[in-house]
Motif scaffolding. Structure first.
Motif, mmCIF file in Angstrom:
data_model
loop_
_atom_site.group_PDB
_atom_site.id
_atom_site.type_symbol
_atom_site.label_atom_id
_atom_site.label_comp_id
_atom_site.label_asym_id
_atom_site.label_seq_id
_atom_site.Cartn_x
_atom_site.Cartn_y
_atom_site.Cartn_z
ATOM 1 N N GLU A 654 0.833 -1.202 0.000
ATOM 2 C CA GLU A 654 0.000 0.000 0.000
ATOM 3 C C GLU A 654 0.870 1.255 0.000
ATOM 4 N N ARG A 657 2.265 1.832 -3.455
ATOM 5 C CA ARG A 657 1.201 2.325 -4.355
ATOM 6 C C ARG A 657 0.855 3.780 -4.068
ATOM 7 N N SER A 658 1.014 4.193 -2.818
ATOM 8 C CA SER A 658 0.688 5.582 -2.454
ATOM 9 C C SER A 658 1.783 6.557 -2.861
ATOM 10 N N SER A 676 4.193 11.799 5.765
ATOM 11 C CA SER A 676 3.814 12.687 4.663
ATOM 12 C C SER A 676 3.986 14.129 5.095
ATOM 13 N N ASP A 679 0.827 16.863 0.860
ATOM 14 C CA ASP A 679 0.693 15.835 -0.177
ATOM 15 C C ASP A 679 1.908 15.864 -1.099
ATOM 16 N N ARG A 682 6.467 11.921 0.587
ATOM 17 C CA ARG A 682 6.005 10.726 1.307
ATOM 18 C C ARG A 682 7.159 9.727 1.371
#
Length: 900
Positions: A654, A657-658, A676, A679, A682
């Protein structure tokens, strides 16, 4: 059956038998004994050593491996390669010998239609450790084979240990008979062999090794010499099946280089060089080297290694350069890696999809190293030409071993090329001397490795504390800096003790703690722990020696500390906040550099300290100052944007994928923590951070530099430290502005003007000084002394350096009377150093006067030496107290030479 299918069948077989499928670990792991993961069991070592509790009773994996001891022998045999994949199944106190034998035999003999490998039982020969009657009986029971079909081998072949005290045990191999075309026939009927004959290794190919980990070793002096202290409390299984070996058997190929994931590189090399694989032995070796090293290099770069002159970087550099060199020896002198590495990528990417995602970085690093090596070859050729010309001039026919070694070791010039080019010049090379020097270098490296080996931390005391707790230490530091807890363990000198008194330094374990243990580039917290008994301890370091245990290194300041006592841990808040700001800033700077320089600018290390951080990242060259300024401005804009800094927990899949970044060489669990910054940035991270970007205040990049080939380091300040630095800079600018009577923005132009004026003035002064020096030349020539018919000028110049002395000597020689023998010796002394230059004209040399001999005569007197040619020579020394004595020796030497 293609290689990917072999891999899939292996993991499916063991998954169906209740094994957890564990993904391959990176090739780089934090292990003091290893440069790279070199066996399938390496990621599981903490479980076998008792440092960590395994999260599963059974596991299976297909592990990427690199083995480097015999790089120079790659391609000469068809069994060994640098990069390989090891299929393994592991049992941690679950099934033992019988289960391991059953599972292995079932997979290799099961029909292909049923998911097995379908190997003929008549070609399979199990082996055991000589004397392991239990294993012998089990093999006979499981396979139905008679005793004489089971080979008994000695401990060199069939006993396993890590080379240090700890677990060990007997092994069983599964050998595959490839037929008489690969070795002598009828030689395997005697099964009580102890050692496997070398001539049978190609025929009876080991495809699988089953290690029965049952013994506790107290001393390991060599592979065959060790002490067994007793039995392990829990017996384990560790097996390894060579993926490439099984693949080439099932694909009907002669060796690993011809399987589907490797041979396409050889085919491309054939197209580029015009050579044909299988036509000539030396060419075959080179083609195999190319196929192996291209793949190995690609996988190493993918896992974060960059070329360098030490350790992992040096191994990668050797692999890349050997591949390029082999292509050159095959006749291809253009850039080879851009032609070959994409072929290997396409074959391996079916399994390792990250090769595609990381291709820009991989190719940039690899191609830059090839370009650098091509320059090295160019420079090395010049050195080689000089060496060979000296050999020929002296009438020799052989390049010495030390010269060949210097070309190899100092200039990176491969011995193969030295041999080839020497032959073209009609010279031989002292290979014996070269090999001796190489062997001495290897022995030094082995001795160094041996000195470092065995540094596995003795984790028994920590394991004892962890087992007594029955649970992991609860880390509360993400949300608080003060926590209540209880003392659960005290360790002193590797032993668990019940108490500690004032003045002692001990290791303390609490069941709950707010103290962050050093890791992920972040320094450990410091602070104090207050106990209910009134005892106070100072925490100066925090580590996590085994998973789940946080150990505080403390000084007991007051009272007595006992296990079971209630305690309150208080972190040094200012230090924690300062480190957290640095850590968040590191993430932001990392992201900003990737924006500015591309995805290849990947973090290669960091240290987050109070108020400052250093950040290492991959780059092929220096970072322009304009990029540094842009990155700094970008980060500070986002600091002002007051972005939220948040932590989330998710699976690794996950997280990827993020868009979260995972750093090379870091060990992550199934559940990962993702940090994070808004946005924007990350990253997987277990460290502490500020709640918002604005808490950083300001970030100031101090500069960047190289710390190795392909790696740059940026150092920076954060928060109050950055403010104080900028304040000092402001005061300095104000002082300069006042002194130079200009506004701050005019300072660069003003300073530039001053520097240019200073340079102009220095040039004018130099002209005047040289003019004054040369003005004396006429007087010195006119006052030359007649020594045995030779006009001699022997002169000292106080305060003159080597350049001035040479200029004056040559000038005076040119002013001596034409047609008369003349010699000039000028001695200067400046800053405690003596410079000597002798110059003799043609007539003087005809009379036997040698500038070289004059300088050699003067050298010892002034505490030095020198030399040159008969017309001009120079030297130096450190004793300026004997210059007049040296000049007298000059006159005597000229008289002697002229009268000879």
């Amino acid at each position: 059956m293609d290689t990917a299918d072999v891999r899939r069948r292996f993991t499916a077989h063991f998954e169906a038998a209740g094994h957890t499928v564990v993904p391959s670990a990176p090739l780089l792991l934090d292990d003091p004994n290893l440069l790279f993961v070199n066996a399938g069991m390496v990621p599981f070592k903490p479980y076998f050593l008792g440092q960590e509790t395994p999260p599963y009773a059974r596991a299976t994996s297909v592990q990427k491996c690199i083995r480097t001891p015999d790089i120079e022998d790659v391609g000469k045999t068809t069994r060994h390669g640098t990069f390989f994949e090891m299929c393994g199944n592991f049992s941690f106190g679950d099934y033992f010998k019988e289960g391991a034998i059953e599972l292995a035999w079932d997979l290799v003999t099961k029909p292909v239609a049923d998911g097995g490998f379908g190997l003929e039982e008549s070609r399979l020969w199990p082996s055991i450790l000589h004397g392991d009657d239990e294993a012998l009986a089990l093999w006979m029971k499981v396979t139905g084979l008679p005793s004489e079909r089971i080979v008994k081998l000695g401990p060199k072949e069939n006993y396993w240990s890590m080379g240090v005290p700890g677990p060990g045990g007997p092994c069983s191999e599964i050998l595959y008979d490839r037929g008489p075309e690969f070795g002598p026939d009828g030689e395997f009927t005697t099964t009580d062999r102890i050692a496997m004959p070398t001539e049978l290794e190609d025929r009876y190919l080991e495809i699988w090794n089953l290690v029965f980990m049952q013994d506790e070793l107290s001393a390991v002096r060599s592979k065959e010499d060790f002490d067994i202290a007793g039995s392990l409390p829990k017996k384990n299984i560790d097996t390894g099946m060579g993926l490439e070996r099984v693949a080439y058997l099932l694909q009907g190929k002669a060796n690993m280089y011809e399987i589907d994931v490797m041979f396409p590189v050889i085919q491309r090399a054939e197209e580029l060089t015009g050579k044909k694989y299988g036509a000539q032995h030396d060419d075959d070796v080179r083609l195999r080297v190319v196929a192996d090293h291209v793949r190995s290099s690609m996988m190493l770069i993918n896992d974060g290694v960059t070329p360098g002159n030490e350790a992992r970087g040096y191994v990668l550099r050797r692999l890349l350069r050997r591949a390029v060199r082999s292509m050159r020896l095959l006749g291809f002198e253009d850039r080879a890696l851009p032609e070959l590495m994409p072929v290997s990528r396409d074959r391996m990417a079916e399994t390792y999809t990250d090769l595609l995602a990381n291709w820009e970085r991989i190719s940039t690093v690899a191609y830059a190293e090839e370009d650098a090596f091509r320059q090295t070859l160019k420079a090395g050729t010049q050195i080689f030409d000089l060496a060979t010309s000296e050999v020929k001039k002296s009438g020799g026919t052989q390049l010495s071993g030390d010269r060949a070694f210097a070309l190899h070791d100092t200039y990176g010039f491969p011995i193969d090329l030295t041999l080839e080019m020497a032959a073209e010049q009609g010279l031989s090379v002292d290979e014996v001397g070269f090999r001796r020097l190489m062997a001495e270098q290897r022995e030094r490296a082995k001795a160094d490795a041996k000195a470092k080996k065995g540094t596995h931390q003795d984790a028994r005391a920590y394991r004892e504390v962890a087992d007594s707790m029955g649970q992991k230490v609860e880390f509360t530091g993400y949300t608080e800096v003060v926590s209540e807890g209880a003392v659960r363990g005290i360790v002193v000198g590797g032993a668990v003790v019940p108490t500690a008194s004032a003045g002692e330094e001990v290791e303390l374990v609490l069941d709950r703690t707010p103290f962050y243990a050093e890791g992920g580039g972040q320094l450990a917290d410091q602070g104090v722990i207050q106990l209910d008994t009134g005892a106070v301890v100072e925490v100066y370091d925090v580590q996590s020696p085994i998973v789940g245990l946080i150990v505080h290194k403390v000084r007991v300041l007051e009272g007595e500390v006992s296990v079971g006592t209630h305690a309150q841990g208080r972190v040094d808040t200012e230090r924690r906040l300062s480190i957290s700001r640095a850590h968040t800033a590191t993430h932001m700077v990392h992201k900003a550099f990737r924006e500015a320089l591309g995805e290849t600018a990947t973090q290669a290390g960091s240290e987050n300290a109070p108020g400052r951080f250093r950040f290492d990242f991959s780059a092929t060259g220096a970072v322009p100052q304009s990029v540094m300024a842009d990155v700094e401005a970008r980060v500070n804009d986002l600091v002002l944007a007051d972005l939220a800094v948040e932590a989330e927990y998710m699976s690794q899949a996950e997280a990827v994928r993020s868009g979260a970044m995972a750093l090379f060489g870091e060990k992550y669990g199934d559940q990962v923590r993702v940090i994070s910054v808004g946005d924007w940035a990350r990253e997987l991270c277990g460290g502490t951070h500020t709640p918002r970007s604005s808490h950083l205040g300001v970030v100031k990049l101090l500069g960047e530099s190289s710390i190795g080939s392909g790696v740059r380091r940026v150092e920076a300040l954060v928060g109050a430290d950055a403010y104080r630095f900028l304040a000092r800079e402001h005061v300095l600018v104000a002082q300069l502005s006042e002194a130079l009577k200009v506004r701050p923005e005019q300072l660069p132009e003003r300073v530039h003007d001053l520097v240019e004026k200073l340079r102009t003035a220095e040039k004018e002064i130099e002209k005047v000084r040289v003019g004054q020096l040369l003005a004396a030349g006429g007087e010195l020539a006119a006052g030359a002394t007649d020594v045995a018919g030779v006009k001699l000028v022997a002169h000292r110049v106080d305060g003159a350096g080597g350049g001035d002395v040479r200029t004056l000597a040559l000038d005076v020689r040119g002013r001596l009377p034409q047609g008369q023998a003349g010699a000039v010796v000028v001695i200067g002394a400046a800053d405690g150093k003596v410079s000597v230059v002798a110059a003799v004209n043609d007539e003087g040399r005809a009379r036997g006067i040698s500038a070289n001999e004059l300088v050699r005569a003067v050298g010892p007197i002034v505490g030095g030496k020198g030399g040159g040619k008969d017309d001009i020579a120079q030297g130096g020394g450190t004793d300026a107290s004997r210059l007049d004595e040296a000049l007298a020796v000059v006159q005597a030497e000229v008289a002697r030479m002229a009268s000879a």
